[in-house]
Every structure is written in structure tokens, then in C-alpha cells.
Design a protein around this motif. Structure first.
Motif, short mmCIF file in Angstrom:
data_model
loop_
_atom_site.label_atom_id
_atom_site.label_comp_id
_atom_site.label_asym_id
_atom_site.label_seq_id
_atom_site.Cartn_x
_atom_site.Cartn_y
_atom_site.Cartn_z
N SER A 156 -19.53 16.67 22.23
CA SER A 156 -17.89 16.75 22.88
C SER A 156 -17.06 17.14 21.82
O SER A 156 -17.52 16.84 20.63
N HIS A 157 -16.09 17.92 22.11
CA HIS A 157 -15.19 18.39 21.04
C HIS A 157 -13.90 18.31 21.67
O HIS A 157 -13.38 18.80 22.71
N SER A 158 -12.96 17.77 20.89
CA SER A 158 -11.44 17.60 21.41
C SER A 158 -10.72 18.08 20.41
O SER A 158 -10.95 17.89 18.96
N SER A 159 -9.32 18.96 20.59
CA SER A 159 -8.74 19.50 19.76
C SER A 159 -7.17 19.45 20.10
O SER A 159 -6.80 19.47 21.17
N ALA A 160 -6.29 19.66 19.10
CA ALA A 160 -5.01 19.69 19.45
C ALA A 160 -4.18 20.48 18.39
O ALA A 160 -4.54 20.45 17.21
N ALA A 161 -3.62 21.82 18.77
CA ALA A 161 -3.04 22.64 18.04
C ALA A 161 -1.47 22.89 18.15
O ALA A 161 -1.09 23.04 19.48
N THR A 162 -0.91 22.92 17.19
CA THR A 162 0.80 23.44 17.51
C THR A 162 1.05 24.42 16.83
O THR A 162 0.57 24.44 15.51
N ARG A 163 1.78 25.36 17.45
CA ARG A 163 2.12 26.54 16.87
C ARG A 163 3.31 26.44 16.12
O ARG A 163 3.97 25.25 16.10
N ASP A 164 3.71 27.40 15.17
CA ASP A 164 4.97 27.24 14.30
C ASP A 164 6.12 27.24 15.39
O ASP A 164 7.27 26.30 14.73
N ASP A 165 6.38 27.51 16.39
CA ASP A 165 7.45 27.44 17.34
C ASP A 165 7.37 26.01 18.04
O ASP A 165 8.33 25.82 18.86
N GLY A 166 6.39 25.12 17.82
CA GLY A 166 6.22 23.85 18.46
C GLY A 166 5.51 23.95 19.73
O GLY A 166 5.35 22.75 20.37
N THR A 167 5.08 24.91 20.21
CA THR A 167 4.21 25.08 21.29
C THR A 167 2.72 24.15 20.98
O THR A 167 2.32 24.55 19.95
N ARG A 168 2.21 23.70 21.83
CA ARG A 168 1.29 22.59 21.66
C ARG A 168 0.08 22.70 22.64
O ARG A 168 0.40 22.94 23.96
N TYR A 169 -1.15 22.92 22.38
CA TYR A 169 -2.30 22.93 23.16
C TYR A 169 -3.19 21.76 22.83
O TYR A 169 -3.37 21.29 21.72
N THR A 170 -3.76 20.95 24.01
CA THR A 170 -4.63 20.00 23.79
C THR A 170 -5.84 19.97 24.64
O THR A 170 -5.33 20.73 25.95
N GLY A 171 -6.89 19.78 24.33
CA GLY A 171 -8.18 20.19 25.16
C GLY A 171 -9.41 19.48 24.80
O GLY A 171 -9.59 18.97 23.67
N THR A 172 -10.28 19.36 25.68
CA THR A 172 -11.43 18.72 25.36
C THR A 172 -12.88 19.43 25.98
O THR A 172 -12.59 19.97 27.32
N THR A 173 -13.79 19.78 25.42
CA THR A 173 -14.80 20.58 26.00
C THR A 173 -15.90 19.55 25.82
O THR A 173 -16.39 19.00 24.49
N ALA A 174 -16.93 19.35 26.59
CA ALA A 174 -18.02 18.34 26.68
C ALA A 174 -19.44 19.16 27.31
O ALA A 174 -19.21 20.11 28.30
N TYR A 175 -20.59 18.87 26.53
CA TYR A 175 -21.91 19.35 27.41
C TYR A 175 -22.70 17.90 27.34
O TYR A 175 -22.81 17.23 26.28
N SER A 176 -23.31 17.74 28.47
CA SER A 176 -24.36 16.68 28.51
C SER A 176 -25.52 17.14 29.24
O SER A 176 -25.71 17.74 30.25
N ARG A 177 -26.79 16.70 28.73
CA ARG A 177 -27.88 17.30 29.41
C ARG A 177 -28.05 16.88 30.80
O ARG A 177 -27.76 15.70 31.31
N GLY A 178 -28.58 17.63 31.49
CA GLY A 178 -28.45 17.49 32.96
C GLY A 178 -27.15 17.71 33.64
O GLY A 178 -27.30 17.81 34.84
N GLU A 179 -26.01 17.61 32.99
CA GLU A 179 -24.95 17.60 33.83
C GLU A 179 -24.11 18.99 33.41
O GLU A 179 -23.11 19.27 34.25
N GLY A 180 -24.42 19.76 32.29
CA GLY A 180 -23.88 20.96 31.94
C GLY A 180 -22.68 20.77 31.15
O GLY A 180 -22.15 19.84 30.68
#
Length: 198
Positions: A156-180
């Protein structure tokens, strides 16, 4: 990391740097038997460039008669204009095959900074587990923070990124055997209001 960069580098790299002239390169390799029935070895490489850049990196390994090995690596670089980077890691292997590795990397310059650290462990039965976290900060205000966790069945990978103008992205991507694979995430403006990602 259990040991700070300064301590590791003082142990591995200080001696050659102390005797270098204004622009030079020094290298040292040593190995000898130890009381535990194994070998202790050290390798140090250091230099000073003609424009004021400096570097040093080294490795120290210790083994015993049972098959256990411990190895420490570290290094630093400093540019003439103030940029710098450092890394350090420790690897331990037990007699039964179990293995643990911790590592860290950091860099600084006029444009910003980066720091990443993580560890991975493998048990004697092959069971695997690891994690890594990374942060970055830009001089104009942008930033990033991310973390990854994994084992033999999932990641699993979680990240949060903020641009110079203050716009923000947050997200999580995960992989599990048998579940995709699964993913969730979104963006927001400086006030926290959801906006379309772009």
C-alpha cells in the motif's frame, strides 16, 4: 535509523578527511580476524575537489563464526554552493538466514530538501515485511509526503502533495493478493474545498 549520520560517519570516514590537502583523494581498506571467529573489514573513500566539493563514504562489516553478519554503510557529499546529501544503512543477517536492513537518505539545496527512510525484514521462514517514508519540501512552498508498506501478500502507498499555490492532493493505492488493486484520492484548494484534480 537507530544511529545518526554524524556518529556513523565519524566512525567510518573521519580519519582520511583529516589528512587530505585542498584537493585530494584518499582510500583505505582494512580486514582482520576478530575474536568471534569471523572477520572485521572496513573500507573508506574520501575526497576534496578543486572547487570545494567534498565527499566521504565508507563501509564496516563484521562477521562471526556462526554465519551472522552486520554491515554498516554511510556517505556524505557537500557541493561548493552549499548543496549536501547523506546516506546511511545497516544490514544484519542472522545465522538462521533472517535479515534486516534499515536505510536513510537526505539531501538539501537552495531548491529544497528531501528525506527518505525505510526498513525491510525477512524472517528465517521467508516472511517479508517492509516500509518506507519520504518527505520533500520545495523552496517555493510545495511539499510531498508519502509512505509505503508491504509484505509478501500486499502493498500500500499513501501520499499527500501540495503545490506552490496551495492546491493539495491526497490518495492511497493498495494491492492485495487475491483482491487486486484499489485506489482512492482527491484534490482540494488552499481552503480545503474539494476541486477537480489536474
Amino acid at each position: 535509523m537507530r544511529r545518526p549520520f554524524v556518529f556513523i560517519l565519524a566512525t567510518l570516514c573521519s580519519a582520511p578527511l583529516a589528512v587530505l590537502p585542498a584537493a585530494a583523494h584518499a582510500r583505505e581498506r582494512l580486514a582482520h580476524p576478530n575474536p568471534a571467529g569471523g572477520t572485521t573489514a572496513r573500507h573508506v573513500d574520501a575526497g576534496i575537489g578543486p572547487h570545494g566539493t567534498t565527499f566521504a563514504h565508507g563501509r564496516r562489516s563484521v562477521s562471526d563464526g556462526t554465519g551472522q553478519i552486520s554491515s554498516t554503510r554511510a556517505g556524505v557529499f557537500r557541493g561548493a554552493e552549499g548543496a549536501s546529501a547523506a546516506h546511511a544503512s545497516r544490514l544484519t543477517r542472522e545465522a538462521d538466514g533472517a535479515l534486516t536492513r534499515d536505510s536513510r537518505f537526505a539531501a538539501r539545496s537552495a531548491r529544497g530538501s528531501l528525506d527518505s527512510q525505510g526498513s525491510v525484514s525477512r524472517a528465517a521462514d521467508g516472511t517479508l515485511y517492509g516500509d518506507r517514508s519520504t518527505t520533500a519540501q520545495g523552496s517555493a512552498g510545495g511539499s510531498y509526503a508519502g509512505s509505503t508498506h508491504y509484505d509478501q501478500d500486499s502493498v500500500s502507498h499513501s501520499s499527500a502533495a501540495t503545490r506552490d499555490d496551495g492546491t493539495r492532493y491526497t490518495g492511497t493505492t493498495a494491492y492485495s493478493r487475491g483482491e487486486g488493486v484499489s485506489h482512492s484520492g482527491g484534490c482540494s484548494d488552499p481552503s480545503g474545498k474539494p476541486v477537480a484534480c489536474r
